[in-house]
Motif scaffolding. Structure first.
Motif, PDB file in Angstrom:
ATOM      1  N   LEU A 242     -11.643   0.775  35.128  1.00 44.41           N
ATOM      2  CA  LEU A 242     -12.143   2.033  34.579  1.00 44.41           C
ATOM      3  C   LEU A 242     -13.239   1.777  33.546  1.00 44.41           C
ATOM      4  O   LEU A 242     -14.287   2.435  33.575  1.00 44.41           O
ATOM      5  CB  LEU A 242     -10.994   2.821  33.941  1.00 44.41           C
ATOM      6  CG  LEU A 242     -11.383   4.155  33.297  1.00 44.41           C
ATOM      7  CD1 LEU A 242     -11.934   5.117  34.344  1.00 44.41           C
ATOM      8  CD2 LEU A 242     -10.174   4.774  32.589  1.00 44.41           C
ATOM      9  N   VAL A 243     -13.022   0.815  32.649  1.00 41.29           N
ATOM     10  CA  VAL A 243     -14.039   0.549  31.635  1.00 41.29           C
ATOM     11  C   VAL A 243     -15.277  -0.089  32.266  1.00 41.29           C
ATOM     12  O   VAL A 243     -16.408   0.167  31.841  1.00 41.29           O
ATOM     13  CB  VAL A 243     -13.482  -0.339  30.493  1.00 41.29           C
ATOM     14  CG1 VAL A 243     -12.418   0.400  29.704  1.00 41.29           C
ATOM     15  CG2 VAL A 243     -12.928  -1.651  31.019  1.00 41.29           C
ATOM     16  N   LEU A 244     -15.076  -0.890  33.319  1.00 36.53           N
ATOM     17  CA  LEU A 244     -16.225  -1.481  34.011  1.00 36.53           C
ATOM     18  C   LEU A 244     -17.058  -0.424  34.726  1.00 36.53           C
ATOM     19  O   LEU A 244     -18.281  -0.537  34.821  1.00 36.53           O
ATOM     20  CB  LEU A 244     -15.748  -2.515  35.033  1.00 36.53           C
ATOM     21  CG  LEU A 244     -15.494  -3.938  34.552  1.00 36.53           C
ATOM     22  CD1 LEU A 244     -14.985  -4.786  35.717  1.00 36.53           C
ATOM     23  CD2 LEU A 244     -16.738  -4.549  33.956  1.00 36.53           C
ATOM     24  N   SER A 245     -16.398   0.630  35.179  1.00 28.45           N
ATOM     25  CA  SER A 245     -17.103   1.654  35.952  1.00 28.45           C
ATOM     26  C   SER A 245     -18.126   2.415  35.116  1.00 28.45           C
ATOM     27  O   SER A 245     -18.976   3.116  35.668  1.00 28.45           O
ATOM     28  CB  SER A 245     -16.097   2.640  36.553  1.00 28.45           C
ATOM     29  OG  SER A 245     -15.417   3.359  35.538  1.00 28.45           O
ATOM     30  N   ALA A 246     -18.057   2.290  33.803  1.00 29.78           N
ATOM     31  CA  ALA A 246     -19.060   2.929  32.952  1.00 29.78           C
ATOM     32  C   ALA A 246     -20.419   2.255  33.109  1.00 29.78           C
ATOM     33  O   ALA A 246     -21.454   2.858  32.794  1.00 29.78           O
ATOM     34  CB  ALA A 246     -18.622   2.882  31.494  1.00 29.78           C
TER      35      ALA A 246
ATOM     36  N   VAL B 159     -18.000   0.081  40.669  1.00 28.37           N
ATOM     37  CA  VAL B 159     -17.034  -0.969  41.001  1.00 28.37           C
ATOM     38  C   VAL B 159     -16.617  -0.918  42.477  1.00 28.37           C
ATOM     39  O   VAL B 159     -16.005  -1.872  42.983  1.00 28.37           O
ATOM     40  CB  VAL B 159     -15.778  -0.867  40.102  1.00 28.37           C
ATOM     41  CG1 VAL B 159     -16.131  -1.129  38.661  1.00 28.37           C
ATOM     42  CG2 VAL B 159     -15.098   0.488  40.260  1.00 28.37           C
ATOM     43  N   ASN B 160     -16.921   0.170  43.151  1.00 29.92           N
ATOM     44  CA  ASN B 160     -16.547   0.313  44.565  1.00 29.92           C
ATOM     45  C   ASN B 160     -17.682  -0.051  45.521  1.00 29.92           C
ATOM     46  O   ASN B 160     -17.491  -0.036  46.745  1.00 29.92           O
ATOM     47  CB  ASN B 160     -16.095   1.752  44.837  1.00 29.92           C
ATOM     48  CG  ASN B 160     -14.852   2.120  44.047  1.00 29.92           C
ATOM     49  OD1 ASN B 160     -13.901   1.346  43.987  1.00 29.92           O
ATOM     50  ND2 ASN B 160     -14.863   3.298  43.430  1.00 29.92           N
ATOM     51  N   ASP B 161     -18.845  -0.359  44.990  1.00 26.50           N
ATOM     52  CA  ASP B 161     -19.988  -0.742  45.816  1.00 26.50           C
ATOM     53  C   ASP B 161     -19.806  -2.189  46.281  1.00 26.50           C
ATOM     54  O   ASP B 161     -19.688  -3.094  45.448  1.00 26.50           O
ATOM     55  CB  ASP B 161     -21.279  -0.594  45.010  1.00 26.50           C
ATOM     56  CG  ASP B 161     -22.526  -0.826  45.863  1.00 26.50           C
ATOM     57  OD1 ASP B 161     -22.402  -1.343  46.990  1.00 26.50           O
ATOM     58  OD2 ASP B 161     -23.632  -0.496  45.391  1.00 26.50           O
ATOM     59  N   PRO B 162     -19.779  -2.436  47.583  1.00 23.46           N
ATOM     60  CA  PRO B 162     -19.606  -3.815  48.069  1.00 23.46           C
ATOM     61  C   PRO B 162     -20.657  -4.780  47.532  1.00 23.46           C
ATOM     62  O   PRO B 162     -20.375  -5.977  47.371  1.00 23.46           O
ATOM     63  CB  PRO B 162     -19.727  -3.668  49.589  1.00 23.46           C
ATOM     64  CG  PRO B 162     -19.340  -2.252  49.859  1.00 23.46           C
ATOM     65  CD  PRO B 162     -19.846  -1.459  48.694  1.00 23.46           C
TER      66      PRO B 162
END
Length: 462
Positions: free
Chosen positions: A346-350, A354-357
């Motif tokens: 969650l913190v990385l998604s900022a 994080v879901n992009d291959p």
């Protein structure tokens, strides 16, 4: 004798520390949000642009720590003057003026140094393409060091005079300026050309200049701050006060450079390990750096509160101020450590998708590094606040020696050994960061605890 935790005196000091640390920590977080927006925009330019900017920011961070360390000596000096005599207008003005002198002079020197960034990066074995891109970016970005240094002095001035919320409000406004600047100049909106990394550098310079202007206006419009006339007769020298600032500030600068150098050195080590590892390190370090801003703000508050009691010759007040700051920082470290461990994606998604291959490898590395970051939250907080409290009693030389030994003889040595010569690679580099922070925390806490035995309280203890 200092009152124990739970006593009325301690509760009052805890309230004052929170009142000062809250706005300072929030201003630090907002300042990091400015850097974070840069990373968010640059990350969308691609992995190479992010890695190159990481090398540049690693260099400029060390230089800024040196500038801010030297000029931040005005904080304990102003606090001590106000503790001795509340109406210390002349003394505060002289201290602030000399700090502004140092900010301008050092800023100009740093700009010159940054023009040779590419050569330095190549000398440390970085990829030539990254070195070229990062060097060009830093050559322009360095112009912002001068206004950033001046803004740091003005921020210290308003905070020591009991107006830390000015720093919060001005930094919040600066975020908006930076976002608009990045949006317009990095990708080309509002009729502006898409300049990429060059646009990010220009946006940073514009933001720093706006910050200085905002502080000048705020100081001019506030009755308490205006009466110090810190911009009056700016050409007038105060050599004894400048010497006093250098005596205190050079060790502070050395301490911050040693710490900043450890983290910047880690970026260069990552560059030798691989581009994906460096990109993952950049994002993970942003998260760790954001978490650090609150303990850093508490440490700044500790410098001012401890310095005030030191100037007033109040030994019990010195002890209470230090104890209050340490308690607050430990509570916060427990919260941030838990968040990083429980919600790492969650913190990385900022910062990244994080879901992009395409980001899978980078995200994988970042998640590993965040585990180590969660572990060193406590020691990072303790070393920041202990160092701040020691500055309040104007003890800076030995803490500088502690920093050099902890961050380099211990931290960087472990990072280099584990990162370059074992299968741990990037994780090993982060373990070295944790070792350096832990050694520093243990030694600084010991010095603060035995401050009386070491004679650090001087005449006020007698």
């Amino acid at each position: 004798m200092a009152r124990s935790i739970g006593s009325p005196d301690f509760r009052a000091e805890l309230g004052r520390t929170l009142a000062l640390a809250g706005p300072l920590a929030l201003a630090n977080l907002l300042q990091m949000a400015i850097f974070a927006t840069d990373v968010m925009f640059v990350a969308r330019l691609g992995q190479q642009a992010l890695a190159a900017s990481s090398l540049a920011v690693a260099m400029i961070a060390v230089l800024m720590m040196g500038v801010n360390g030297l000029t931040s000596a005005c904080a304990p000096l102003i606090a001590a003057e106000l503790g001795r005599r509340e109406n210390a207008v002349r003394e505060v003005r002289r201290t602030t003026r000399m700090a502004l002198w140092l900010a301008v002079i050092l800023g100009l020197v740093c700009i010159v140094i940054c023009q040779f960034a590419e050569e330095f990066m190549l000398a440390t074995g970085q990829d030539p393409a990254l070195a070229r891109l990062g060097g060009d970016f830093l050559a322009l970005l360095s112009v912002g060091i001068l206004p950033m240094g001046v803004a740091n002095v003005l921020r210290t001035f308003v905070s020591a005079l009991g107006r830390p919320y000015f720093a919060t409000a001005i930094t919040a406004a600066s975020i908006l300026v930076n976002i608009v600047g990045d949006y317009a100049l990095v990708f080309g909106h509002f009729g502006m050309p898409a300049l990429g990394l060059t646009g990010a550098a220009l946006a940073s310079i514009i933001t720093a200049s706006f910050t200085v202007l905002a502080y000048a206006v705020a100081i001019r419009r506030n009755r308490r701050l205006r009466r110090f006339h810190i911009f009056g007769r700016w050409w007038r020298s105060e050599w004894p006060r400048l010497g006093q600032m250098l005596t205190l500030g050079l060790p502070i600068s050395g301490t911050l450079i040693a710490e900043g150098g450890l983290f910047s050195g880690a970026a260069f080590l990552m560059g030798l390990v691989g581009e994906a590892q460096l990109a993952g390190h950049t994002v993970a370090l942003q998260i760790a750096a954001i978490a650090f801003q609150v303990p850093f703000g508490i440490g700044q508050a500790a410098t001012i509160r401890v310095g005030y009691h030191y100037g007033a010759a109040n030994v019990a007040g010195v002890a209470a101020a230090g104890r209050a700051a340490l308690l607050v920082c430990l509570v916060f470290a427990a919260v941030t450590s838990g968040i990083i461990l429980i919600f790492p994606r969650l913190v990385l998604s900022a910062y990244v998708d994080v879901n992009d291959p395409a980001n899978a490898i980078m995200v994988g590395f970042a998640l590993r590094y965040l585990v180590v970051a969660a572990a060193f939250q406590f020691t990072d907080a303790l070393q920041a606040v202990a160092a701040g409290a020691l500055r309040g009693i104007q003890d800076t030389r030995v803490p500088m020696g502690i920093a050099v030994v902890s961050y380099w003889a211990a931290g960087f040595a472990v990072s280099a050994a584990l990162g370059l010569f074992t299968p741990f690679e990037g994780v090993g580099i982060w373990i070295g960061l944790a070792v350096g922070l832990s050694v520093a925390a243990a030694l600084l806490m010991a010095r603060w605890h035995w401050r009386g035995r070491f004679g650090l309280l001087g005449a006020i203890a007698r």
